[in-house]
Design a protein around this motif. Structure first.
Motif, PDB file in Angstrom:
ATOM      1  N   LYS A  99       0.831  -1.217   0.000  1.00 11.56           N
ATOM      2  CA  LYS A  99       0.000   0.000   0.000  1.00 11.56           C
ATOM      3  C   LYS A  99       0.861   1.262   0.000  1.00 11.56           C
ATOM      4  CE  LYS A  99      -3.539   0.074   2.800  1.00 11.56           C
ATOM      5  NZ  LYS A  99      -4.334  -0.097   4.040  1.00 11.56           N
TER       6      LYS A  99
ATOM      7  N   ASP B 112      -4.439   3.142 -13.065  1.00  7.39           N
ATOM      8  CA  ASP B 112      -5.638   2.308 -13.002  1.00  7.39           C
ATOM      9  C   ASP B 112      -5.292   0.847 -13.251  1.00  7.39           C
ATOM     10  OD1 ASP B 112      -8.627   2.124 -12.904  1.00  7.39           O
ATOM     11  OD2 ASP B 112      -8.304   1.340 -14.921  1.00  7.39           O
TER      12      ASP B 112
ATOM     13  N   VAL C  99      -3.984  -1.596  -6.795  1.00  5.16           N
ATOM     14  CA  VAL C  99      -4.228  -2.810  -6.001  1.00  5.16           C
ATOM     15  C   VAL C  99      -5.018  -2.485  -4.731  1.00  5.16           C
ATOM     16  CG1 VAL C  99      -2.207  -4.056  -6.863  1.00  5.16           C
ATOM     17  CG2 VAL C  99      -1.963  -2.533  -4.884  1.00  5.16           C
ATOM     18  N   ASP C 100      -5.696  -1.340  -4.736  1.00  9.79           N
ATOM     19  CA  ASP C 100      -6.446  -0.931  -3.543  1.00  9.79           C
ATOM     20  C   ASP C 100      -7.486  -1.977  -3.149  1.00  9.79           C
ATOM     21  OD1 ASP C 100      -4.947   1.302  -3.748  1.00  9.79           O
ATOM     22  OD2 ASP C 100      -6.561   2.667  -4.297  1.00  9.79           O
ATOM     23  N   GLU C 101      -8.251  -2.444  -4.123  1.00  7.81           N
ATOM     24  CA  GLU C 101      -9.298  -3.423  -3.822  1.00  7.81           C
ATOM     25  C   GLU C 101      -8.700  -4.723  -3.281  1.00  7.81           C
ATOM     26  OE1 GLU C 101     -11.810  -4.091  -7.142  1.00  7.81           O
ATOM     27  OE2 GLU C 101     -12.414  -1.996  -7.352  1.00  7.81           O
ATOM     28  N   GLU C 102      -7.614  -5.141  -3.889  1.00 10.84           N
ATOM     29  CA  GLU C 102      -6.989  -6.399  -3.462  1.00 10.84           C
ATOM     30  C   GLU C 102      -6.433  -6.302  -2.040  1.00 10.84           C
ATOM     31  OE1 GLU C 102      -6.531  -4.982  -6.351  1.00 10.84           O
ATOM     32  OE2 GLU C 102      -7.296  -6.444  -7.788  1.00 10.84           O
ATOM     33  N   THR C 103      -5.781  -5.175  -1.731  1.00 13.40           N
ATOM     34  CA  THR C 103      -5.209  -5.033  -0.383  1.00 13.40           C
ATOM     35  C   THR C 103      -6.310  -4.933   0.667  1.00 13.40           C
ATOM     36  OG1 THR C 103      -4.996  -2.633  -0.728  1.00 13.40           O
ATOM     37  CG2 THR C 103      -3.059  -3.984  -1.170  1.00 13.40           C
ATOM     38  N   VAL C 104      -7.415  -4.266   0.327  1.00 14.56           N
ATOM     39  CA  VAL C 104      -8.539  -4.170   1.274  1.00 14.56           C
ATOM     40  C   VAL C 104      -9.112  -5.554   1.553  1.00 14.56           C
ATOM     41  CG1 VAL C 104     -10.928  -3.374   1.577  1.00 14.56           C
ATOM     42  CG2 VAL C 104      -9.172  -1.791   0.758  1.00 14.56           C
ATOM     43  N   ARG C 105      -9.321  -6.342   0.496  1.00 15.20           N
ATOM     44  CA  ARG C 105      -9.849  -7.694   0.689  1.00 15.20           C
ATOM     45  C   ARG C 105      -8.861  -8.569   1.445  1.00 15.20           C
ATOM     46  NH1 ARG C 105     -12.117  -7.003  -4.645  1.00 15.20           N
ATOM     47  NH2 ARG C 105     -10.249  -7.940  -5.584  1.00 15.20           N
TER      48      ARG C 105
ATOM     49  N   SER D 275      -9.018  -7.777   5.023  1.00 17.37           N
ATOM     50  CA  SER D 275     -10.260  -8.334   5.579  1.00 17.37           C
ATOM     51  C   SER D 275     -10.120  -9.830   5.836  1.00 17.37           C
ATOM     52  CB  SER D 275     -11.416  -8.079   4.615  1.00 17.37           C
ATOM     53  OG  SER D 275     -12.597  -8.707   5.066  1.00 17.37           O
TER      54      SER D 275
ATOM     55  N   GLU E  66      -5.772 -13.206  -3.876  1.00 17.79           N
ATOM     56  CA  GLU E  66      -5.501 -11.757  -3.851  1.00 17.79           C
ATOM     57  C   GLU E  66      -4.007 -11.481  -4.031  1.00 17.79           C
ATOM     58  OE1 GLU E  66      -7.924  -9.881  -4.057  1.00 17.79           O
ATOM     59  OE2 GLU E  66      -9.546 -11.169  -3.369  1.00 17.79           O
TER      60      GLU E  66
ATOM     61  N   THR F 178      -3.121 -11.790  -7.659  1.00 20.29           N
ATOM     62  CA  THR F 178      -3.591 -10.638  -8.440  1.00 20.29           C
ATOM     63  C   THR F 178      -2.660  -9.448  -8.254  1.00 20.29           C
ATOM     64  OG1 THR F 178      -5.885 -11.374  -8.174  1.00 20.29           O
ATOM     65  CG2 THR F 178      -5.540  -9.094  -8.860  1.00 20.29           C
TER      66      THR F 178
END
Length: 292
Positions: free
Chosen positions: A174, A215, A219-225, A228, A257, A260
């Motif tokens: 991140k 864009d 990897v924002d979505e991947e790191t958030v998941r 989690s 993740e 990805t």
């Protein structure tokens, strides 16, 4: 509580004139698999033991061994063939008279003729036998479960350490990702200047290309998941029910993740972090194969 699928327990007691030993051990298995070794005369115990053990264990390949040694004389009835004994007495006295011998027959004389006596065992009460075996099995299972719990605690500590390592890796990804985009923008601008030399550079085009790149590598979505999933993993480790299958599913999601992020990585530092994350994920995958 995390429990290992590997365990061993043994107990031995003298109950009702019987020396009873119960031994239980288990190894990894995707489902519950049971086998038992019991004396042939007590074959009816196998199904009862299976139901009992399955109430304590949800997963693993379990083997139970039972030995039952009856103390000599217990449940035995000695019967005498009186007609045969009388025939022996008559025959001996007749021989004595014919030979002119003194009649010194005693009860102990008859004990030399073993065919006079028959030893028969009384039918054993199955419920009584099961109650005794269950008592010994309780002790063996308690030791077995305690061993699995101790091993499970060691696994839990190791897994928490791996999760911490992955968490640090995610934090680095991140932190580094925005720098990757900025470094790309600077390289792009430098390249354009080199190609165009003294001509005017279209800054808008550089910003647009940088935005497209950002864009593509975001990897924002991947790191958030991923974060989690790490939280869920820790919560499951604190559960009291069997957790092995849930953890197996969750580690697959964590690995997905990480893959990805790795496929999007355009930075050597990020790529190395992903390699480290995947290494920890693989070690976690190996460890949870031994968790119930």
């Amino acid at each position: 509580m995390v429990k290992s699928m590997t365990g061993y327990g043994r107990a031995q007691q003298m109950l009702g004139g019987r020396d009873i030993t119960v031994e239980i051990k288990s190894v990894n298995h995707r489902f519950f698999e049971f086998s038992a070794r019991v004396p042939r005369a007590y074959g009816y115990l196998e199904e009862r033991l299976k139901s009992y053990v399955q109430g304590q264990i949800s997963r693993g390949k379990v083997e139970v061994g039972v030995t039952i040694l009856t103390v000599e004389g217990q449940n035995a009835v000695v019967e005498a063939n009186r007609e045969l004994a009388g025939a022996y007495v008559d025959a001996l006295r007749k021989i004595g008279e014919e030979a002119g011998l003194k009649d010194d027959l005693t009860l102990s004389t008859l004990t030399r003729f073993s065919d006079i006596f028959t030893v028969r065992r009384e039918a054993e009460d199955e419920e009584e036998i099961w109650a005794a075996v269950r008592t010994v099995a309780d002790e063996a299972v308690n030791r077995f479960v305690a061993m699995r719990a101790a091993e499970g605690e060691r696994l839990r500590a190791d897994l928490l350490g791996r999760l911490e390592s992955i968490g640090r890796g995610v934090a680095l990804v991140k932190e580094q990702s925005p720098r990757t985009v900025e470094a790309y923008r600077e390289r792009l601008a430098a390249k354009i200047r080199e190609v165009l030399a003294d001509r005017q550079i279209d800054e808008t085009r550089i910003v647009t290309e940088a935005a497209i790149f950002a864009d593509r590598v975001a990897v924002d979505e991947e790191t958030v998941r991923l974060e989690s999933h790490l939280v869920q993993f820790r919560e499951i480790l604190g559960s009291d029910y069997p957790i092995g299958r849930k953890l197996d599913f969750l580690v697959q999601e964590i690995n997905r993740e990480a893959n990805t992020i790795g496929s999007k990585a355009q930075d050597v530092a990020v790529a190395q972090v992903v390699v480290d994350i995947k290494s920890d994920v693989e070690k976690i995958r190996e460890q949870i194969q031994n968790i119930e």
